[in-house]
Every structure is written in structure tokens, then in C-alpha cells.
Design a protein around this motif. Structure first.
Motif: not given
Length: 187
Positions: A1-24
Motif C-alpha cells: 500500500x505504501x509503495x503504491x501511494x509513493x508511486x502515485x505521488x511520484x506520478x503526480x509530481x511528474x505530471x506537475x512538472x510536465x504541466x509547469x513546463x507547458x503552462x508555466x
């Protein structure tokens, strides 16, 4: 469960970086990030309780990556004082100009109400300590000299990103600036 939560958090952070690079970075929205990971915005709050909490995770990740890069640099420094200075400056310069959004979050106050947590700020402090220690080994210990070296490198990074993104106009001046600094401090 903790491993899955960590993976989801990492995915969210990666998506946030992608959005920041595209939208500012300042235009980042939790809705955009949630959409990118296929999540409803309220579900995102179970991982990050605010947009600033997400910025905090991004900040900590960025500085952790920088610390790793700079640590590797320090392990492989040249034998000459100017070579050391050039290597440190070039490594940091190249890391910073590689990603505008990351640089802005790390080194500028683009997000006005964001202050990193102590945990996220720790790798930034570690990076500066690493740099300060490398300079001290060269005999550069005065805080004003350290600040000047940081400002010279940072100024060239700012100029590169603002005026020639993807180019090398200010990168080509880095060795010259380092040599001027070295001359000034007697190296």
C-alpha cells in the motif's frame, strides 16, 4: 500500500512538472495535474493537501537532483583551482538551464506565496554547503567571495534562460567569468 501511494505521488509530481513546463510554473493548477494522471481533483488532495504542498514536493525533488549532480561533480573535480571552479560553475549552470520551470522553482520566487518546508529546503542547503566546502578547500572562505561566485554563475544562468534559451551565448562566457573571479580572489 505504501509503495503504491509513493508511486502515485511520484506520478503526480511528474505530471506537475510536465504541466509547469507547458503552462508555466505560476499557472499550475491542481485540476490540470489531476487530469494528467487520470484522477479527479478531490482525490489529488489525499496525496497533496494544497498546491503549495505539491510545489514543496517539486522543490525538494529538484534540489535533491541538483545535490546528486553536484555531489558527483565534486567526486570528479580537476586538479587545478581554476579547473575546480570551472567544473562547479559549469555543472550547476548546465543543470539549471536544462529545465526553466525547475530553475524558477529552485532559484526564483515565481510562486509568490510558496515557502519550502525544512525537509524540502534541506537539499538546497546541502548543495550550497557542498559548494562552500569545495571553495574552502581552495582557500576561498570569505562569505562575500562565496556570494560573488554564486551571483556570477546565477546571473549568467538568468541571462541564458531569459535571452537565449536553448542556446549558449552566456554559457560561453562562464569560463571567462570564473577566471575573472579566480583572479580577484588570488587563484
Amino acid at each position: 500500500m505504501a509503495e503504491r501511494r509513493s508511486a502515485t505521488r511520484s506520478e503526480i509530481v511528474a505530471a506537475a512538472w510536465d504541466a509547469a513546463r507547458e503552462c508555466g510554473l505560476a499557472n499550475l493548477t491542481l485540476r490540470e495535474v489531476a487530469d494528467r494522471v487520470g484522477m479527479r481533483p478531490p482525490s489529488l488532495y489525499s496525496h497533496f493537501d494544497s498546491k503549495n504542498a505539491l510545489y514543496d514536493a517539486m522543490f525538494g525533488q529538484a534540489w535533491s537532483e541538483c545535490l546528486a549532480v553536484m555531489t558527483e561533480c565534486v567526486r570528479n573535480l580537476p586538479d587545478t583551482p581554476r579547473g575546480v571552479l570551472r567544473s562547479l560553475a559549469a555543472t550547476f549552470f548546465d543543470f539549471c538551464v536544462e529545465d526553466l520551470a525547475r530553475f524558477q522553482l529552485m532559484n526564483q520566487r515565481i510562486v509568490i506565496d510558496f515557502e519550502p518546508s525544512a525537509d524540502s529546503y534541506a537539499p538546497a542547503v546541502g548543495t550550497l554547503d557542498l559548494f562552500r566546502n569545495a571553495l574552502a578547500e581552495l582557500g576561498i572562505r570569505d562569505q562575500q567571495d562565496v556570494d560573488l561566485c554564486v551571483a556570477l554563475t546565477g546571473g549568467l544562468i538568468d541571462a541564458q534562460l531569459a535571452n537565449d534559451p536553448g542556446g549558449d551565448r552566456w554559457r560561453r562566457l562562464l569560463d571567462r567569468a570564473v577566471d575573472m573571479f579566480a583572479e580577484n580572489v588570488g587563484l
